[in-house]
Design a protein around this motif. Structure first.
Motif, PDB file in Angstrom:
ATOM      1  N   LEU A  99      48.410   6.198 -62.250  1.00 19.54           N
ATOM      2  CA  LEU A  99      46.984   6.045 -62.488  1.00 19.54           C
ATOM      3  C   LEU A  99      46.582   6.799 -63.749  1.00 19.54           C
ATOM      4  CD1 LEU A  99      45.529   6.457 -58.896  1.00 19.54           C
ATOM      5  CD2 LEU A  99      45.965   4.348 -60.142  1.00 19.54           C
ATOM      6  N   TYR A 100      45.661   6.231 -64.521  1.00 19.22           N
ATOM      7  CA  TYR A 100      45.271   6.863 -65.766  1.00 19.22           C
ATOM      8  C   TYR A 100      43.798   6.594 -66.035  1.00 19.22           C
ATOM      9  CZ  TYR A 100      45.781   2.127 -67.632  1.00 19.22           C
ATOM     10  OH  TYR A 100      45.663   0.778 -67.854  1.00 19.22           O
ATOM     11  N   ARG A 101      43.158   7.604 -66.629  1.00 21.43           N
ATOM     12  CA  ARG A 101      41.744   7.477 -67.009  1.00 21.43           C
ATOM     13  C   ARG A 101      40.900   6.974 -65.836  1.00 21.43           C
ATOM     14  NH1 ARG A 101      42.294   4.772 -73.095  1.00 21.43           N
ATOM     15  NH2 ARG A 101      43.625   6.392 -73.978  1.00 21.43           N
ATOM     16  N   GLN A 102      41.229   7.421 -64.620  1.00 21.33           N
ATOM     17  CA  GLN A 102      40.499   7.044 -63.414  1.00 21.33           C
ATOM     18  C   GLN A 102      40.518   5.543 -63.169  1.00 21.33           C
ATOM     19  OE1 GLN A 102      36.602   8.857 -63.571  1.00 21.33           O
ATOM     20  NE2 GLN A 102      37.436  10.919 -63.606  1.00 21.33           N
ATOM     21  N   ASP A 103      41.484   4.854 -63.736  1.00 25.39           N
ATOM     22  CA  ASP A 103      41.671   3.430 -63.487  1.00 25.39           C
ATOM     23  C   ASP A 103      42.203   3.271 -62.063  1.00 25.39           C
ATOM     24  OD1 ASP A 103      42.506   0.745 -63.435  1.00 25.39           O
ATOM     25  OD2 ASP A 103      42.972   0.773 -65.567  1.00 25.39           O
TER      26      ASP A 103
END
Length: 267
Positions: free
Chosen positions: A5-9
């Protein structure tokens, strides 16, 4: 699961790639239905999504042009910021404006195309027929108007989601959205304005991981401003929809494609 998961994606990078691949495929299915549009002057009405703009530009090519007309100025600016990184063989122009009053002269385009425009159209003050007549007025005689939109021929979670959006718009701002209906409604609309109308219905198109994206959406900012009893009822319906999506995924409606010719010329 948190890995990737990245940047709250809400999606992992792998899921995000599959999600975006499916969006491209869905767009391609709609745009391929237009046939050969190379060299045409095309108006994409009611939206400025880079996905659709880029797809149109690639099909039109360097000898034509694509103009996108969108009432949402922020969306227009967001697309404009990303144009430099897009593959745009045909020149693209982005215009903030109203489909009821398109800021173009008569006969400016060979083709007007919209995707999802009519079910989100606000008809609180003007009719869908007025919008279609306005769009047809900027097409040269013998040119085409082509519309693609969702229809309610099969059950789908998105139908309830769209109804929630429409009810919220009415309660918060007085907008009266047409919503998603039967194919005959939008076909009859076009038959009243255009010549040689034909249409087809396509099966629902599955977008992988769309359920995760929908479930991660925050509560609408307009909701706290509604009367408490209205907001409470809307929240109950939204929670029921979210439970349904959790069980069966975010199922999508079928789509209808309708095309007709502007009078005064030949196909």
């Amino acid at each position: 699961m948190t890995e990737g998961l990245y940047r709250q994606d809400p999606l992992t990078p792998e899921e995000r790639e599959e999600f975006e691949d499916d969006l491209v495929s869905f767009s391609d299915r709609g745009l391929d239905g237009l046939g050969d549009v190379s060299g045409l002057e095309v108006l994409y009405a009611g939206g400025s999504s880079l996905l659709w703009v880029e797809g149109l530009s690639q099909r039109v090519g360097e000898h034509g042009s694509v103009t996108a007309l969108d009432a949402d100025e922020e969306r227009v600016e967001a697309t404009r910021e990303n144009l430099a990184d897009a593959d745009l063989p045909a020149p693209v122009r982005l215009v903030a404006g109203d489909v009821f009053r398109p800021p173009f002269g008569p006969g400016s385009f060979d083709l007007v195309y919209s995707a999802g425009l009519f079910h989100e159209l606000d008809v609180s003050e003007r009719t869908a027929e007025e919008a279609l007549l306005a769009l047809a007025s900027v097409v040269r005689p013998g040119g085409r108007v082509a519309t693609e939109d969702f229809v309610d021929t099969v059950p789908a979670a998105q139908l309830e989601d769209e109804k929630l959006d429409a009810d919220l718009a009415l309660a918060s701002s007085g907008e009266s959205l047409i919503g998603i209906g039967a194919p005959g409604r939008i076909v009859a609309l076009h038959e009243g304005v255009l010549s040689d109308v034909w249409w087809r219905v396509s099966r629902p198109f599955r977008i992988r991981h769309l359920d995760k994206v929908v479930l991660a959406e925050p509560e609408p900012a307009d909701l706290p401003g509604l009367p408490p009893e209205v907001a409470q009822g809307w929240r109950r319906r939204r929670e029921a929809l979210r439970e349904r999506v959790g069980r069966e995924g975010y199922t999508r409606p079928a789509t209808v494609y309708v095309e007709g010719t502007v009078a005064g010329g030949r196909r």
